[in-house]
Design a protein around this motif. Structure first.
Motif, short mmCIF file in Angstrom:
data_model
loop_
_atom_site.label_atom_id
_atom_site.label_comp_id
_atom_site.label_asym_id
_atom_site.label_seq_id
_atom_site.Cartn_x
_atom_site.Cartn_y
_atom_site.Cartn_z
N GLY A 74 22.24 16.95 -6.15
CA GLY A 74 20.80 16.74 -6.34
C GLY A 74 20.30 15.42 -5.76
N ASP A 75 18.98 15.27 -5.73
CA ASP A 75 18.32 14.07 -5.23
C ASP A 75 18.73 13.75 -3.80
OD1 ASP A 75 16.45 12.05 -5.61
OD2 ASP A 75 17.96 10.58 -6.17
N GLY A 93 15.50 15.27 -2.91
CA GLY A 93 14.66 14.20 -3.43
C GLY A 93 13.65 13.70 -2.44
N ALA A 94 13.92 13.89 -1.13
CA ALA A 94 12.99 13.44 -0.09
C ALA A 94 13.33 14.13 1.22
CB ALA A 94 13.06 11.93 0.10
N PHE A 95 12.29 14.51 1.96
CA PHE A 95 12.46 15.08 3.30
C PHE A 95 11.66 14.25 4.29
CE2 PHE A 95 10.86 18.13 6.63
CZ PHE A 95 12.06 18.24 7.32
N VAL A 96 12.34 13.74 5.32
CA VAL A 96 11.71 12.90 6.34
C VAL A 96 11.89 13.58 7.69
CG1 VAL A 96 11.63 10.66 7.46
CG2 VAL A 96 12.20 10.81 5.02
N GLU A 97 10.78 13.93 8.33
CA GLU A 97 10.83 14.61 9.62
C GLU A 97 10.35 13.67 10.72
OE1 GLU A 97 9.16 18.67 11.84
OE2 GLU A 97 8.57 18.23 9.78
N LEU A 98 11.21 13.47 11.73
CA LEU A 98 10.80 12.71 12.91
C LEU A 98 10.26 13.68 13.95
CD1 LEU A 98 12.49 9.77 14.68
CD2 LEU A 98 12.05 11.85 16.01
N HIS A 152 2.33 9.21 -1.12
CA HIS A 152 2.06 7.80 -0.85
C HIS A 152 3.24 6.91 -1.20
CE1 HIS A 152 -2.62 8.08 -0.68
NE2 HIS A 152 -2.03 9.09 -0.07
N ALA A 153 3.93 7.22 -2.30
CA ALA A 153 5.05 6.37 -2.71
C ALA A 153 6.16 6.38 -1.67
CB ALA A 153 5.59 6.82 -4.06
N LEU A 154 6.48 7.56 -1.15
CA LEU A 154 7.53 7.66 -0.13
C LEU A 154 7.06 7.01 1.17
CD1 LEU A 154 10.24 8.68 0.92
CD2 LEU A 154 9.18 10.92 1.31
N ARG A 155 5.81 7.25 1.52
CA ARG A 155 5.25 6.64 2.73
C ARG A 155 5.28 5.11 2.64
NH1 ARG A 155 -0.73 8.27 3.55
NH2 ARG A 155 -1.15 6.34 2.40
N ASP A 156 4.90 4.58 1.49
CA ASP A 156 4.89 3.13 1.31
C ASP A 156 6.30 2.55 1.33
OD1 ASP A 156 2.16 3.32 1.12
OD2 ASP A 156 2.08 3.15 -1.06
N GLU A 157 7.23 3.28 0.74
CA GLU A 157 8.62 2.82 0.74
C GLU A 157 9.17 2.78 2.16
OE1 GLU A 157 12.88 3.62 -1.57
OE2 GLU A 157 11.20 5.02 -1.82
N SER A 188 6.17 21.11 -2.54
CA SER A 188 7.36 21.37 -3.36
C SER A 188 8.25 20.15 -3.55
CB SER A 188 8.20 22.49 -2.71
OG SER A 188 7.44 23.66 -2.52
N ILE A 189 8.31 19.28 -2.53
CA ILE A 189 9.18 18.10 -2.58
C ILE A 189 8.46 16.93 -1.91
CG2 ILE A 189 11.36 19.41 -2.60
CD1 ILE A 189 11.56 18.99 0.39
N PRO A 190 8.88 15.69 -2.19
CA PRO A 190 8.30 14.54 -1.48
C PRO A 190 8.67 14.59 0.01
CG PRO A 190 9.42 13.84 -3.49
CD PRO A 190 9.83 15.27 -3.25
N THR A 191 7.66 14.52 0.87
CA THR A 191 7.91 14.58 2.31
C THR A 191 7.20 13.44 3.02
OG1 THR A 191 6.00 16.02 2.76
CG2 THR A 191 8.11 17.10 2.25
#
Length: 396
Positions: free
Chosen positions: A62-63, A175-180, A321-326, A352-355
């Motif tokens: 998880g996470d 827990g987080a998905f980051v797409e380049l 916003h929290a993920l973006r700011d981090e 569905s998830i933080p992206t």
């Protein structure tokens, strides 16, 4: 990696890419992804919707932090849209291993299937299915231009379509998905920055306009006696440009089919697809309504029948916003934040998830074209930025 992937699905004449879902080119891209995963000792799997995953660490823990994009293309698309995100994900993992990074969260790299919607007319099929935004019965009804259904195409490619549908258990482990992604515009080029962070995706949709007229002889039918749907369609295209320009939005008729499609025949049916996008929902609604109203007025004037069907729609996406700011903090706090009119899997999954998304500079702004380009130095900057973000998120 780039040299190995580049020839797959490239048309010799146009030099553009034709990597459509569940075709031979798509299968070759999938084989490339699997080889990259296995060569790095990652656990490889395909989920119930045909999306590919490469795991470092225990997926069930998880996470997880997930990165990646897609490998399919629009008709005669460019080399960077989608593949840059996947290649950069593997390169970022290599960079982190070279740094000796110690992961405290599971990490995955993914290739979402049929993001562009070039074959079946609906974008982001893989992520829509996984997130429950596309019902299995609706997916089963999707057909390509040859009448082949999505399940038939999946079966022909060696996949089982019987299990497609929502995948909440898998998404709950992320827990987080980051797409380049390569930027599909020139904001970074104009600001002089190599990398940016996405703030939001404009609301956008696709509408099918069916103009029904009367087939007749092109040489013997007087102009005054014609019920020519092509004329109505042409006027509607111009109306779309006018209404979009007035509202500061975009509207494009980029696909058309004509029946009977003869040089010396007045068409009986012209079918055109409208893609429209705007910075906010109200503006988009206003633009599309105005285009439809203009189309109906033209149709009535020429004795043409009109039906309009909304085939897909995605509301505005504000990335968390929290993920973006981090991410901004991890990257030093001086990274430009910009919106985009292009849709992405990250936008579909955001409910569905933080992206979040990273953009790499595109010096021309050209995308969905063989001329799409990003300089190698900028691509490397994107890899290093993604590696920094993954290290900050998964190695805490």
């Amino acid at each position: 990696m780039w040299r190995e992937l580049a020839p797959i699905g490239r048309d010799a004449t146009t030099r553009g890419y034709r990597r459509y879902a569940w075709t031979a080119a798509d299968s070759d891209c999938r084989a490339w992804f699997r080889a990259q995963a296995e060569s790095r000792g990652l656990a490889y799997e395909v989920d119930r919707n045909g999306n590919q995953w490469a795991w470092l660490g225990d997926p069930s823990a998880g996470d997880a932090v997930v990165t990646g994009s897609h490998l399919d293309s629009v008709p005669d698309g460019g080399a960077f849209d989608g593949p840059l995100g996947v290649v950069s994900s593997f390169a970022a993992l290599d960079e982190l291993r070279g740094r000796g990074a110690e992961f405290t969260r599971p990490l995955a790299i993914t290739n979402f299937g049929d993001e562009e919607g070039a074959r079946f007319g609906l974008a982001c099929v893989g992520s829509r299915l996984a997130s429950g935004q596309l019902a299995p019965e609706a997916a089963h009804r999707l057909r390509d231009g040859d009448g082949i259904t999505l399940p038939q195409a999946m079966e022909a490619a060696g996949y089982d379509p019987s299990a497609i549908g929502p995948d909440p258990e898998r998404l709950a482990r992320i827990g987080a998905f980051v797409e380049l992604h390569v930027e599909q515009g020139r904001a970074l080029d104009l600001s002089g920055d190599r990398v940016g962070i996405a703030s939001a995706i404009w609301p956008h949709g696709r509408w099918r306009f069916d103009f029904h007229g009367e087939a007749n002889h092109a040489g013997t039918t007087r102009l005054v006696d014609r019920r020519d749907p092509m004329l109505t369609y042409a006027e509607t295209v111009l109306a779309a440009r006018r209404e979009a320009e007035l509202a500061g939005a975009v509207a494009t008729f980029g696909k058309i089919s004509v029946e009977p499609n003869g040089v010396n025949a007045i068409p009986s049916l012209v079918r055109g697809w409208l893609d429209s996008r705007a910075a906010d929902q109200s503006t988009l609604d206003t633009v599309v309504a105005a285009i439809q109203q203009a189309a109906r007025e033209y149709a009535d004037r020429h004795g043409v029948d009109l039906t309009v069907v909304r085939e897909s729609f995605t509301p505005v996406v504000e990335f968390e916003h929290a993920l973006r700011d981090e991410m901004n903090k991890i990257l030093g706090g001086a990274i430009p934040v910009l919106g985009t009119g292009a849709g992405h899997d990250a936008g579909i999954l955001s409910g569905s998830i933080p992206t979040a998304m990273l953009f790499v500079r595109n010096p021309t702004g050209v995308s969905h074209s063989p001329a799409e380009f990003a300089a190698e130095d900028d691509c490397v900057a994107g890899v290093l930025a993604l590696a920094d973000v993954l290290e900050g998120l998964a190695c805490r």
